[in-house]
Scaffold this motif. Structure first.
Motif, PDB file in Angstrom:
ATOM      1  N   ARG A 181       0.814  -1.216   0.000  1.00  0.00           N
ATOM      2  CA  ARG A 181       0.000   0.000   0.000  1.00  0.00           C
ATOM      3  C   ARG A 181       0.848   1.267   0.000  1.00  0.00           C
ATOM      4  NH1 ARG A 181      -4.632   0.395  -2.438  1.00  0.00           N
ATOM      5  NH2 ARG A 181      -5.740  -1.540  -2.122  1.00  0.00           N
ATOM      6  N   TYR A 182       1.657   1.372  -0.995  1.00  0.00           N
ATOM      7  CA  TYR A 182       2.424   2.596  -1.207  1.00  0.00           C
ATOM      8  C   TYR A 182       3.179   2.993   0.059  1.00  0.00           C
ATOM      9  CZ  TYR A 182      -1.563   2.346  -4.327  1.00  0.00           C
ATOM     10  OH  TYR A 182      -2.563   1.898  -5.142  1.00  0.00           O
TER      11      TYR A 182
ATOM     12  N   ASN B 142      -0.421   0.194 -10.526  1.00  0.00           N
ATOM     13  CA  ASN B 142       0.825  -0.279 -11.127  1.00  0.00           C
ATOM     14  C   ASN B 142       1.911   0.793 -11.178  1.00  0.00           C
ATOM     15  OD1 ASN B 142      -0.481  -2.662 -11.424  1.00  0.00           O
ATOM     16  ND2 ASN B 142      -0.498  -2.693 -13.667  1.00  0.00           N
ATOM     17  N   LYS B 143       1.486   2.059 -11.234  1.00  0.00           N
ATOM     18  CA  LYS B 143       2.483   3.132 -11.279  1.00  0.00           C
ATOM     19  C   LYS B 143       3.099   3.375  -9.912  1.00  0.00           C
ATOM     20  CE  LYS B 143       1.634   5.665 -15.423  1.00  0.00           C
ATOM     21  NZ  LYS B 143       0.612   6.398 -16.173  1.00  0.00           N
ATOM     22  N   THR B 144       2.361   3.040  -8.862  1.00  0.00           N
ATOM     23  CA  THR B 144       2.888   3.279  -7.516  1.00  0.00           C
ATOM     24  C   THR B 144       3.540   2.042  -6.916  1.00  0.00           C
ATOM     25  OG1 THR B 144       0.511   3.488  -7.160  1.00  0.00           O
ATOM     26  CG2 THR B 144       1.905   5.203  -6.255  1.00  0.00           C
ATOM     27  N   GLU B 145       3.023   0.876  -7.245  1.00  0.00           N
ATOM     28  CA  GLU B 145       3.549  -0.353  -6.646  1.00  0.00           C
ATOM     29  C   GLU B 145       3.865  -1.322  -7.767  1.00  0.00           C
ATOM     30  OE1 GLU B 145       3.481  -0.618  -3.088  1.00  0.00           O
ATOM     31  OE2 GLU B 145       4.855  -2.276  -3.482  1.00  0.00           O
ATOM     32  N   GLN B 146       5.127  -1.690  -7.887  1.00  0.00           N
ATOM     33  CA  GLN B 146       5.456  -2.589  -8.995  1.00  0.00           C
ATOM     34  C   GLN B 146       4.837  -3.966  -8.805  1.00  0.00           C
ATOM     35  OE1 GLN B 146       9.465  -2.537 -10.512  1.00  0.00           O
ATOM     36  NE2 GLN B 146       9.305  -4.681 -11.114  1.00  0.00           N
ATOM     37  N   LEU B 147       4.263  -4.477  -9.872  1.00  0.00           N
ATOM     38  CA  LEU B 147       3.703  -5.826  -9.841  1.00  0.00           C
ATOM     39  C   LEU B 147       4.774  -6.810  -9.376  1.00  0.00           C
ATOM     40  CD1 LEU B 147       1.854  -5.690 -13.253  1.00  0.00           C
ATOM     41  CD2 LEU B 147       0.736  -6.072 -11.053  1.00  0.00           C
ATOM     42  N   ALA B 270      -5.486  -6.964   5.454  1.00  0.00           N
ATOM     43  CA  ALA B 270      -4.514  -7.133   6.530  1.00  0.00           C
ATOM     44  C   ALA B 270      -3.705  -5.864   6.789  1.00  0.00           C
ATOM     45  CB  ALA B 270      -3.571  -8.274   6.172  1.00  0.00           C
ATOM     46  N   PRO B 271      -3.276  -5.677   8.037  1.00  0.00           N
ATOM     47  CA  PRO B 271      -2.399  -4.548   8.364  1.00  0.00           C
ATOM     48  C   PRO B 271      -0.958  -4.857   7.968  1.00  0.00           C
ATOM     49  CG  PRO B 271      -2.736  -5.871  10.310  1.00  0.00           C
ATOM     50  CD  PRO B 271      -3.549  -6.511   9.213  1.00  0.00           C
ATOM     51  N   ASN B 272      -0.047  -3.931   8.223  1.00  0.00           N
ATOM     52  CA  ASN B 272       1.362  -4.168   7.887  1.00  0.00           C
ATOM     53  C   ASN B 272       1.985  -5.206   8.820  1.00  0.00           C
ATOM     54  OD1 ASN B 272       1.914  -2.924  10.309  1.00  0.00           O
ATOM     55  ND2 ASN B 272       2.736  -1.043   9.421  1.00  0.00           N
ATOM     56  N   GLY B 273       3.227  -5.513   8.589  1.00  0.00           N
ATOM     57  CA  GLY B 273       3.903  -6.556   9.346  1.00  0.00           C
ATOM     58  C   GLY B 273       3.951  -6.279  10.844  1.00  0.00           C
ATOM     59  N   LYS B 274       3.926  -5.014  11.245  1.00  0.00           N
ATOM     60  CA  LYS B 274       3.958  -4.688  12.681  1.00  0.00           C
ATOM     61  C   LYS B 274       2.576  -4.738  13.304  1.00  0.00           C
ATOM     62  CE  LYS B 274       8.032  -1.763  12.535  1.00  0.00           C
ATOM     63  NZ  LYS B 274       8.330  -0.497  11.846  1.00  0.00           N
ATOM     64  N   SER B 280      -1.878  -0.344   5.840  1.00  0.00           N
ATOM     65  CA  SER B 280      -2.139  -1.201   4.675  1.00  0.00           C
ATOM     66  C   SER B 280      -3.647  -1.292   4.429  1.00  0.00           C
ATOM     67  CB  SER B 280      -1.510  -2.574   4.890  1.00  0.00           C
ATOM     68  OG  SER B 280      -1.301  -3.217   3.665  1.00  0.00           O
ATOM     69  N   ASP B 281      -4.212  -2.499   4.321  1.00  0.00           N
ATOM     70  CA  ASP B 281      -5.648  -2.603   4.044  1.00  0.00           C
ATOM     71  C   ASP B 281      -6.453  -2.956   5.286  1.00  0.00           C
ATOM     72  OD1 ASP B 281      -5.647  -1.964   1.295  1.00  0.00           O
ATOM     73  OD2 ASP B 281      -4.932  -3.961   0.784  1.00  0.00           O
ATOM     74  N   ASP B 282      -5.887  -2.703   6.464  1.00  0.00           N
ATOM     75  CA  ASP B 282      -6.603  -3.048   7.687  1.00  0.00           C
ATOM     76  C   ASP B 282      -7.894  -2.246   7.821  1.00  0.00           C
ATOM     77  OD1 ASP B 282      -7.003  -4.120  10.363  1.00  0.00           O
ATOM     78  OD2 ASP B 282      -6.530  -2.093  11.033  1.00  0.00           O
ATOM     79  N   ARG B 283      -8.995  -2.928   8.114  1.00  0.00           N
ATOM     80  CA  ARG B 283     -10.282  -2.266   8.347  1.00  0.00           C
ATOM     81  C   ARG B 283     -10.885  -2.740   9.659  1.00  0.00           C
ATOM     82  NH1 ARG B 283      -8.476   0.038   4.873  1.00  0.00           N
ATOM     83  NH2 ARG B 283      -9.252   0.635   2.818  1.00  0.00           N
TER      84      ARG B 283
END
Lengths: 184, 356
Positions: A181-182, B142-147, B270-274, B280-283
């Motif tokens: 996520r950027y 795709n422009k922000t996060e490389q596949l 899911a949230p980030n590794g910490k 991240s995508d945590d909701r």
């Protein structure tokens, strides 16, 4: 997609193979086949009992419930082929020795008798030709090592049923980790 | 014998062989398709396990064909695969970890939706029916996060190829396209990403009214077979065996629902590794809704949440608000009123004076 529909000569032969193979499978398969890949059904029962001795069940599953036997059986027809004869010989030896000493199967011994028997193996104090050259010791440590690999390894290899050992160790499996996520 | 008769003879022999084969195989084949699974499919021991487990599943009354199609309707691929099994078998190679490939998976899914139309329509209306082209050809993303290969963990988990075989170029400049354009409309999160079929379960039945133990509140709940497909291992993990999320808001541990089904959702959302809340995508709900499961509000297939408020509001509320019409600005994670973590203090600056 398209090229998948072409029936090449090779595929033709393979398909014929299935027909023929299938028919002989149908004709024969019924009779008393082991449900295991390498072990016989009796060997597997014995292996289950040994697995529970090595990793006894408590709040968490023991060796047999976690699939130690399945792991070993699966590996014996894969990467561990080289141990096939050790298992065949070792399990037979345990079976025979139990018969000699107790006039019973290993699985029928009570818990403490089983423990005592395996401790004797571990200490290299078994009697009889079949155990010569320290086979008692080596076979015990083989079983122990493989049981540990089964219990704590990836369930992909046939053990660690339902990833219970990871839950026991409070390891997240699969790891919960989001996409980048950027760089958030 | 001259050349001509030789040719003639061998042609004759060949056609007899072919005829023989066709008759033999034809009858074998029709037997195969009509005979009970325990006699046919299970006679390959690689498949025996699948048969045994299916016999204890919710779908125990169905034949293999109803989901898998027949070998032929499945195309040559499948026949070819089965024949490879026989060959590998003979060579004593390990063939037991057979899995459906992506086309087979999609064919099976087409059969699920024959019977489960409602779930299919709901799924189609929600976010989980996103297609390959929606996810992998998204310019902004795709422009922000490389596949990379990890994308396939959460969408496209059944892809038979890795990311470099799927999309090109693998950079952040683009323009991106699929190497095989046929995949563009494949679903990225098909039914089978969340459901395991060869698994224990029981068909629904009406209660035995004469048996007091079978009255509804004493009935054993049938376990639902929600699972998560783990691409790394190519195995499905039942939701009950997935880890529960441990989440932190700075130092404070967030209270997370122990709903088993939610363990499936947070594998991807899911949230980030910490495991910091909101990354991240945590909701995961915090604030007024902390401790609620995603399923308290979201329909599992349509993802709709708007219908849910009425289950609890206005019954449970301090504020007498019509929450159904209020703006919870959900789409912006930074919004002070984000439904997933709006708290008393977002609206009542002086929260201490509020009597709870």
């Amino acid at each position: 997609m398209n090229n998948q529909n072409k029936f090449s000569r090779r595929q033709f032969l393979q398909v014929t193979g299935v027909g023929v193979g299938g028919i002989c499978l149908l004709a024969n398969c019924g009779n008393s086949i082991s449900i295991w890949r390498f072990f016989s059904n009796t060997e597997a029962k014995l292996m289950d009992a040994i697995a529970d001795q090595i990793i006894p069940p408590d709040d968490w599953p023991g060796g047999s419930e976690s699939g130690v036997t399945n792991f070993i059986d699966k590996q014996l027809v894969g990467p561990y082929v080289r141990f096939q004869q050790d298992y065949r010989k070792g399990l037979l030896a345990i079976h025979d020795s139990c018969n000699d000493i107790y006039n019973k199967q290993f699985e029928e011994l009570d818990w403490n008798e089983q423990t005592a028997f395996l401790e004797k193996m571990e200490a290299g104090k078994m009697h009889g030709n079949i155990w010569s050259n320290g086979f008692d010791k080596t076979f015990f440590s083989l079983c122990r090592d493989h049981a540990m690999q089964a219990y704590y390894g990836s369930s992909r290899h046939g053990g660690n049923r339902n990833n219970k050992s990871y839950q026991m160790l409070e390891l997240d499996y699969p790891l919960i980790i989001g996409q980048n996520r950027y760089k958030s | 014998m001259n050349k001509k008769t030789l040719l003639h003879k061998s042609l004759l022999v060949l056609s007899v062989i072919i005829l023989f084969f066709l008759i033999g195989f034809g009858s074998f084949y029709s037997y195969w398709n009509s005979a009970p699974a325990s006699k046919t499919c299970a006679s390959c021991h690689e498949i025996e396990n699948s048969v045994n487990i299916l016999a204890q599943s919710t779908h125990r009354t169905l034949t293999c064909k109803e989901c898998h199609g027949t070998a032929l309707s499945n195309g040559l691929h499948s026949l070819n695969e089965k024949s490879m099994m026989v060959f590998n078998h003979a060579k004593n190679e390990n063939t037991e970890d057979i899995r459906l490939n992506e086309p087979q998976m999609l064919e099976v899914m087409n059969n699920c939706t024959r019977c489960h139309k409602i779930e299919q329509s709901k799924w189609l209306s929600g976010g989980h029916s996103a297609k390959y082209k929606d996810i992998f050809l998204n310019e902004k993303h795709n422009k922000t996060e490389q596949l990379n290969f990890d994308c396939l963990r959460c969408h496209g988990m059944f892809a038979d190829v890795d990311i470099d075989e799927l999309v090109e170029p693998l950079d952040i400049k683009g323009p991106w396209k699929f190497k095989d354009s046929a995949v563009a409309n494949n679903p990225t999160i098909p039914c089978l990403a969340c459901h395991q079929i060869h698994n224990e379960g029981s068909p629904y039945k009406s209660p035995e009214y004469s048996n007091p133990q079978d009255i509804f509140y004493k009935r054993k709940h049938s376990v639902s077979n929600v699972s998560y497909y783990n691409r790394h291992d190519k195995t499905k993990i039942m939701a009950e065996n997935l880890p529960t999320l441990k989440l932190w808001e700075n130092e404070r541990q967030v209270k997370v629902s122990d709903d088993i089904l939610m363990r499936n959702c947070i594998q991807c959302h899911a949230p980030n590794g910490k495991h910091q809340a909101g990354t991240s995508d945590d909701r995961t709900p915090r604030g007024v809704h902390e401790g609620l499961s995603c399923m308290a509000c979201h329909d599992v297939h349509s993802n709709d949440a708007r219908q849910s408020c009425i289950k609890c509001h206005p019954a449970i509320s301090h504020c007498k608000l019509d929450v159904k019409t209020m703006n919870t600005s959900f789409a912006d994670p930074k919004s002070p009123n984000n439904i997933h973590w709006v708290a008393c203090t977002n609206c009542h600056k002086d929260a201490k004076t509020l009597k709870k």
